[in-house]
Design a protein around this motif. Structure first.
Motif, mmCIF file in Angstrom:
data_model
loop_
_atom_site.group_PDB
_atom_site.id
_atom_site.type_symbol
_atom_site.label_atom_id
_atom_site.label_comp_id
_atom_site.label_asym_id
_atom_site.label_seq_id
_atom_site.Cartn_x
_atom_site.Cartn_y
_atom_site.Cartn_z
ATOM 1 N N LEU A 179 1.653 -56.885 -77.984
ATOM 2 C CA LEU A 179 2.678 -57.371 -77.060
ATOM 3 C C LEU A 179 2.535 -58.879 -76.854
ATOM 4 O O LEU A 179 3.533 -59.603 -76.794
ATOM 5 N N LYS A 180 1.310 -59.362 -76.760
ATOM 6 C CA LYS A 180 1.080 -60.807 -76.609
ATOM 7 C C LYS A 180 1.649 -61.574 -77.800
ATOM 8 O O LYS A 180 2.166 -62.690 -77.648
ATOM 9 N N GLY A 181 1.566 -60.970 -78.971
ATOM 10 C CA GLY A 181 2.100 -61.630 -80.152
ATOM 11 C C GLY A 181 3.600 -61.844 -80.080
ATOM 12 O O GLY A 181 4.133 -62.777 -80.701
ATOM 13 N N GLN A 182 4.304 -60.992 -79.311
ATOM 14 C CA GLN A 182 5.751 -61.139 -79.165
ATOM 15 C C GLN A 182 6.125 -62.450 -78.475
ATOM 16 O O GLN A 182 7.246 -62.940 -78.612
ATOM 17 N N ASP B 228 3.802 -66.389 -67.037
ATOM 18 C CA ASP B 228 3.173 -65.485 -66.066
ATOM 19 C C ASP B 228 2.922 -64.117 -66.684
ATOM 20 O O ASP B 228 1.865 -63.509 -66.465
ATOM 21 N N ALA B 229 3.893 -63.611 -67.444
ATOM 22 C CA ALA B 229 3.732 -62.302 -68.084
ATOM 23 C C ALA B 229 2.578 -62.337 -69.078
ATOM 24 O O ALA B 229 1.766 -61.408 -69.141
ATOM 25 N N LEU B 230 2.477 -63.427 -69.844
ATOM 26 C CA LEU B 230 1.408 -63.545 -70.835
ATOM 27 C C LEU B 230 0.042 -63.599 -70.156
ATOM 28 O O LEU B 230 -0.920 -62.972 -70.611
ATOM 29 N N ARG B 231 -0.048 -64.323 -69.033
ATOM 30 C CA ARG B 231 -1.304 -64.387 -68.286
ATOM 31 C C ARG B 231 -1.662 -63.022 -67.714
ATOM 32 O O ARG B 231 -2.829 -62.614 -67.735
ATOM 33 N N SER B 232 -0.675 -62.299 -67.198
ATOM 34 C CA SER B 232 -0.928 -60.973 -66.623
ATOM 35 C C SER B 232 -1.396 -59.993 -67.695
ATOM 36 O O SER B 232 -2.335 -59.208 -67.481
ATOM 37 N N ILE B 233 -0.736 -60.028 -68.857
ATOM 38 C CA ILE B 233 -1.130 -59.131 -69.945
ATOM 39 C C ILE B 233 -2.551 -59.444 -70.393
ATOM 40 O O ILE B 233 -3.363 -58.539 -70.639
ATOM 41 N N ASP B 234 -2.882 -60.731 -70.481
ATOM 42 C CA ASP B 234 -4.227 -61.133 -70.884
ATOM 43 C C ASP B 234 -5.272 -60.664 -69.866
ATOM 44 O O ASP B 234 -6.352 -60.187 -70.238
ATOM 45 N N PHE B 235 -4.925 -60.774 -68.568
ATOM 46 C CA PHE B 235 -5.848 -60.335 -67.515
ATOM 47 C C PHE B 235 -6.106 -58.836 -67.610
ATOM 48 O O PHE B 235 -7.271 -58.395 -67.593
ATOM 49 N N TRP B 236 -5.059 -58.023 -67.714
ATOM 50 C CA TRP B 236 -5.224 -56.575 -67.783
ATOM 51 C C TRP B 236 -5.872 -56.143 -69.088
ATOM 52 O O TRP B 236 -6.583 -55.135 -69.144
ATOM 53 N N GLN B 237 -5.653 -56.904 -70.133
ATOM 54 C CA GLN B 237 -6.318 -56.598 -71.396
ATOM 55 C C GLN B 237 -7.834 -56.747 -71.259
ATOM 56 O O GLN B 237 -8.595 -55.906 -71.730
ATOM 57 N N PHE C 179 6.353 -69.526 -79.120
ATOM 58 C CA PHE C 179 5.581 -70.139 -78.038
ATOM 59 C C PHE C 179 6.054 -71.566 -77.769
ATOM 60 O O PHE C 179 6.334 -71.932 -76.624
ATOM 61 N N THR C 180 6.160 -72.371 -78.819
ATOM 62 C CA THR C 180 6.596 -73.750 -78.646
ATOM 63 C C THR C 180 8.064 -73.824 -78.254
ATOM 64 O O THR C 180 8.457 -74.649 -77.418
ATOM 65 N N GLN C 181 8.875 -72.957 -78.839
ATOM 66 C CA GLN C 181 10.317 -73.010 -78.612
ATOM 67 C C GLN C 181 10.742 -72.404 -77.277
ATOM 68 O O GLN C 181 11.848 -72.680 -76.810
ATOM 69 N N HIS C 182 9.874 -71.599 -76.662
ATOM 70 C CA HIS C 182 10.278 -70.949 -75.406
ATOM 71 C C HIS C 182 9.134 -70.712 -74.425
ATOM 72 O O HIS C 182 9.147 -71.220 -73.306
ATOM 73 N N THR C 183 8.140 -69.922 -74.844
ATOM 74 C CA THR C 183 7.133 -69.412 -73.906
ATOM 75 C C THR C 183 6.443 -70.516 -73.124
ATOM 76 O O THR C 183 6.242 -70.397 -71.906
ATOM 77 N N ASP C 184 6.079 -71.590 -73.802
ATOM 78 C CA ASP C 184 5.336 -72.673 -73.160
ATOM 79 C C ASP C 184 6.133 -73.335 -72.040
ATOM 80 O O ASP C 184 5.553 -73.974 -71.158
ATOM 81 N N HIS C 185 7.466 -73.168 -72.055
ATOM 82 C CA HIS C 185 8.327 -73.815 -71.052
ATOM 83 C C HIS C 185 8.954 -72.816 -70.085
ATOM 84 O O HIS C 185 9.738 -73.225 -69.221
ATOM 85 N N CYS C 186 8.640 -71.529 -70.244
ATOM 86 C CA CYS C 186 9.278 -70.491 -69.431
ATOM 87 C C CYS C 186 8.267 -69.920 -68.434
ATOM 88 O O CYS C 186 7.264 -69.316 -68.827
#
Length: 330
Positions: free
Chosen positions: A316-319, A266-275, A254-261
């Motif tokens: 999947l979110k954990g990935q 967007d994918a993480l937000r979408s997965i959280d919404f559908w979850q 998350f710190t090394q990539h996700t937070d800046h990508c």
């Protein structure tokens, strides 16, 4: 030249710039460090590698003023990966950018089903008689013990590539797994190299490299030492910070990539919404089932699907945050 760039992948890494480039120039570690991701241990063969050509920065600057396009380091090699023969060259164009250019060929000249499937995914080049291999990488020094990798994904102009058709975040998750497979090795190897009485400047006393495939590493380390790179010279640029206490801090996606990508956020937000939506569907199905309203089998089906989907999405979110890589299980 002749390449269409379709995406990039960036990740901050907990080891220095010199270790990052060294690892990417080390073609022999692929079957072992990345077993099951790019080939397997059974791919390990003696690697043919003539002596690399090395040019100093001053020589490169002088030749560029004369219209030449030389390389700081250039070498060729032949190896085997994913059950196929590979022949390629590396061109280090600047201290921060290099690319591999080569091709995969059928093993021992005979076409296998695996090779045919590979050519369908990657595209067969009739001109060269193989499948093109191209890797473009930017390596950026960030600080002592930290670096940034920027992978430039490209395909041959006018051709299709299956990677360009995938959602970007899917490719990024695979990139994470590939980098994680030797991340801890590199982090602690860097510290071993600098632990007294060893030093990055006296790397010859720490490395045992008798094979032809080690020539690229020797060329890189010699070039760094000759250029006086601060990342390996004694002083402020070579003092490494303490290692993280936990693996989830060392391999913090998350710190090394996700937070800046943008794609992964967007994918993480979408997965959280559908979850949350599917969780609500499951809860509604449970209430209707308990109240015996409507078709009970339908509510039971809704409950099962919701539970499976919610747990699957949580995994999947954990990935995007942290996923341990345990070599002993591969």
């Amino acid at each position: 030249e002749g390449q269409d760039f379709f995406s990039t992948y960036t990740r901050d890494l907990p080891y220095g710039y010199d270790s990052l480039v060294e690892n990417l120039l080390d073609v022999s570690h692929i079957p072992f460090a990345h077993h099951g991701l790019q080939g397997t241990r059974e791919d390990a063969v003696p690697i043919t590698m003539p002596l690399p050509m090395v040019t100093s920065s001053q020589q490169l600057e002088e030749s560029s003023t004369q219209g030449h396009n030389d390389d700081l380091i250039k070498f060729s090699f032949k190896d085997r990966t994913m059950g196929m023969n590979r022949e390629a060259q590396l061109f280090l164009k600047s201290p921060f950018f290099f690319f591999y250019d080569g091709q995969f060929e059928a093993p021992e000249g005979r076409t296998t089903k695996e090779y045919e499937d590979f050519t369908k995914r990657r595209g067969y080049d009739a001109e060269t008689g193989g499948v093109a291999f191209r890797l473009q990488v930017l390596c950026v020094p960030v600080g002592p013990g930290f670096s940034r990798l920027i992978l430039l994904n490209a395909k041959k102009a006018g051709t299709e590539d299956f990677q360009s058709k995938l959602p970007r975040w899917v490719g990024h998750l695979f990139g994470h797994r590939f980098l994680d497979s030797d991340l801890t090795f590199l982090h602690y190897q860097e510290r071993n190299l600098r632990r007294s009485p060893r030093s990055a400047e006296a790397w010859q006393q720490s490395y045992y490299m008798p094979a032809e495939s080690d020539r690229s590493i020797s060329a890189w380390r010699q070039w760094l030492a000759r250029e006086g790179a601060r990342c390996v010279a004694e002083g402020p640029g070579s003092q490494l910070p303490p290692s993280p206490l936990r693996r989830d801090e060392l391999m913090d996606r998350f710190t090394q990539h996700t937070d800046h990508c943008a794609s992964c956020r967007d994918a993480l937000r979408s997965i959280d919404f559908w979850q949350r939506c599917l969780g609500a569907v499951g809860l509604g199905s449970l209430v209707l089932d308990r109240l015996a309203l409507g078709p009970t089998p339908l509510w039971l089906f809704g409950e099962v699907v919701a539970v499976v989907a919610v747990f699957g999405m949580e995994k999947l979110k954990g990935q995007f945050v942290f996923q341990d890589y345990e070599h002993y299980k591969s």
